[in-house]
Design a protein around this motif. Structure first.
Motif, PDB file in Angstrom:
ATOM      1  N   ASP A   1       0.830  -1.209   0.000  1.00 22.76           N
ATOM      2  CA  ASP A   1       0.000   0.000   0.000  1.00 22.76           C
ATOM      3  C   ASP A   1       0.861   1.255   0.000  1.00 22.76           C
ATOM      4  OD1 ASP A   1      -2.207  -1.638   0.091  1.00 22.76           O
ATOM      5  OD2 ASP A   1      -2.568  -1.375   2.241  1.00 22.76           O
ATOM      6  N   ASN A   2       1.937   1.221   0.800  1.00 22.02           N
ATOM      7  CA  ASN A   2       2.824   2.383   0.927  1.00 22.02           C
ATOM      8  C   ASN A   2       4.273   1.917   0.816  1.00 22.02           C
ATOM      9  OD1 ASN A   2       0.803   4.522   1.679  1.00 22.02           O
ATOM     10  ND2 ASN A   2       0.430   3.061   3.339  1.00 22.02           N
ATOM     11  N   PRO A   3       4.751   1.643  -0.394  1.00 26.75           N
ATOM     12  CA  PRO A   3       6.103   1.085  -0.550  1.00 26.75           C
ATOM     13  C   PRO A   3       7.208   1.986  -0.009  1.00 26.75           C
ATOM     14  CG  PRO A   3       5.165   1.716  -2.679  1.00 26.75           C
ATOM     15  CD  PRO A   3       4.051   1.768  -1.694  1.00 26.75           C
ATOM     16  N   LYS A   4       7.008   3.293  -0.028  1.00 24.98           N
ATOM     17  CA  LYS A   4       8.059   4.211   0.432  1.00 24.98           C
ATOM     18  C   LYS A   4       8.230   4.188   1.942  1.00 24.98           C
ATOM     19  CE  LYS A   4       7.769   7.443  -3.447  1.00 24.98           C
ATOM     20  NZ  LYS A   4       7.536   8.846  -3.862  1.00 24.98           N
ATOM     21  N   THR A   5       7.191   3.807   2.658  1.00 27.95           N
ATOM     22  CA  THR A   5       7.279   3.814   4.122  1.00 27.95           C
ATOM     23  C   THR A   5       7.253   2.400   4.700  1.00 27.95           C
ATOM     24  OG1 THR A   5       4.868   4.019   4.320  1.00 27.95           O
ATOM     25  CG2 THR A   5       6.162   6.068   4.263  1.00 27.95           C
ATOM     26  N   PHE A   6       7.311   1.402   3.834  1.00 26.78           N
ATOM     27  CA  PHE A   6       7.201   0.034   4.332  1.00 26.78           C
ATOM     28  C   PHE A   6       8.376  -0.311   5.241  1.00 26.78           C
ATOM     29  CE2 PHE A   6       8.129  -4.522   4.092  1.00 26.78           C
ATOM     30  CZ  PHE A   6       6.918  -5.025   4.555  1.00 26.78           C
ATOM     31  N   ALA A   7       8.077  -1.110   6.275  1.00 21.57           N
ATOM     32  CA  ALA A   7       9.111  -1.602   7.196  1.00 21.57           C
ATOM     33  C   ALA A   7       8.853  -3.069   7.469  1.00 21.57           C
ATOM     34  CB  ALA A   7       9.100  -0.807   8.499  1.00 21.57           C
ATOM     35  N   GLY A   8       9.921  -3.825   7.562  1.00 24.73           N
ATOM     36  CA  GLY A   8       9.788  -5.243   7.864  1.00 24.73           C
ATOM     37  C   GLY A   8      11.109  -5.840   8.302  1.00 24.73           C
ATOM     38  N   SER A   9      11.045  -6.849   9.160  1.00 23.96           N
ATOM     39  CA  SER A   9      12.234  -7.582   9.608  1.00 23.96           C
ATOM     40  C   SER A   9      11.887  -9.058   9.628  1.00 23.96           C
ATOM     41  CB  SER A   9      12.671  -7.139  11.008  1.00 23.96           C
ATOM     42  OG  SER A   9      12.993  -5.764  11.034  1.00 23.96           O
ATOM     43  N   ILE A  10      12.850  -9.891   9.232  1.00 23.75           N
ATOM     44  CA  ILE A  10      12.637 -11.333   9.241  1.00 23.75           C
ATOM     45  C   ILE A  10      13.888 -12.021   9.768  1.00 23.75           C
ATOM     46  CG2 ILE A  10      13.335 -11.503   6.795  1.00 23.75           C
ATOM     47  CD1 ILE A  10      11.439 -13.940   6.573  1.00 23.75           C
TER      48      ILE A  10
END
Length: 325
Positions: free
Chosen positions: A43-52
């Motif tokens: 939805d918001n690729p510029k603000t996306f955050a994720g950790s794996i």
């Protein structure tokens, strides 16, 4: 969230927070960590955050995810990418996830889990503030009978508070705290977790009878994998294998009863096969035959020659000559 989950040290398995990351990098991290190919929508690729985080323990692949809202697909094109046929269990720790597969859709909340199948198209709709712990295991490890039954459980919601689920999930979360030095124990523990997981899923599938021959096959395959990893050890013995796999010597022999080999016979067979591969390898042409035998656990060159000829019908030197002719 289920009360007992609040007490578990999930930080060893699941990131506490999501880090800002580009969509392309996130796709690479997830596909590498899960060892499957997924496609993504943001939805918001510029603000996306994720950790794996991910690690392998025995037959189990463990990965934990913390991220923001996005959609994950396994489309028909994704299914064509090489991968072992697997089941995956996902336990929701925070946020929500809608799982859609096999014509069903279910929404998971904290303390709930679902099964999905690597061989079927799939969609995840993931919320903000999402955290989950996930387990991947090959279908072959549970046997054909159970695998066929478990396929009907995909995209169904189950509570982690019921039955043996709390025991299964707490043990899975504990695996993440094992230090590398404890990896051998972790491999054996992972086998026990896989047994518990299969028992849990059998209950949900309505399977009341024992696992039977498929379970024996899986247990024998686990022992064979243990043996294969230690073929170079000249002191590999039936007694040490049984002790390492937490079974009696009698039970170990019973696992191999219908396999065409005794336990000792299987060790000899696998050692001879490994020697054949080396003897037929042009890159190992100059390695002495006795050294190849020693590499695979045959400490006595004379004994190696006798065993090899009895199995292959020719001496190791003759086998090499023919293979490299």
């Amino acid at each position: 969230m289920a009360g007992w989950l609040n007490l578990m040290p999930t930080g060893h398995v699941v990131p506490d927070t999501a880090a800002k990351v580009g969509p392309g990098v996130w796709e690479q991290q997830v596909n590498a960590g899960v060892s499957l190919h997924f496609s993504f929508e943001f939805d918001n690729p510029k603000t996306f955050a994720g950790s794996i985080t991910h690690r392998a323990v025995g037959e189990l692949g463990l990965f934990g995810v913390a991220c923001l809202r996005h959609t994950v697909h396994r489309r028909p094109d994704d299914l064509t990418r090489a991968a072992d046929a697997s089941f995956l269990l996902t336990l929701q720790l925070a946020g929500t996830k809608q799982v859609t597969q096999d014509g069903r859709a279910t929404t998971l909340r904290a303390g709930e889990f679902a099964l999905y199948d690597s061989e079927q198209p799939l969609t995840f709709d993931v919320s903000d503030d999402y955290r989950s712990v996930n387990v991947r295991f090959r279908k072959a490890t549970v046997g054909a009978h159970d695998a066929a039954a478990f396929a009907h459980l995909v995209a169904r919601r189950f509570s982690a508070d019921h039955g043996i689920a709390p025991v299964v999930w707490s043990t899975i979360l504990s695996l993440g705290s094992l230090a590398p030095a404890h990896q051998p124990a972790g491999i054996l523990l992972a086998g026990n977790v896989l047994d518990m997981t299969a028992t849990m899923l059998r209950a949900h599938a309505g399977i009341a009878e024992p696992a039977g021959s498929d379970d024996r096959l899986r247990r024998r395959q686990a022992v064979q994998a243990y043996i294969d990893a230690r073929l170079s050890d000249p002191d590999l013995r039936v007694e040490t294998i049984a002790a390492a796999c937490f079974v009696s010597v009698r039970h170990l022999h019973a696992l191999f009863r219908d396999s065409g080999h005794t336990v000792a016979g299987w060790i000899r067979h696998r050692r001879v096969e490994a020697c054949k591969a080396d003897l037929a390898n042009p890159a190992a042409r100059d390695v002495p035959v006795a050294a190849i035998g020693a590499r695979w656990g045959f400490g006595d060159p004379s004994h190696f020659g006798q065993v090899f000829k009895a199995t292959a019908g020719v001496t190791p030197a003759e086998f090499r000559r023919r293979a490299l002719a």
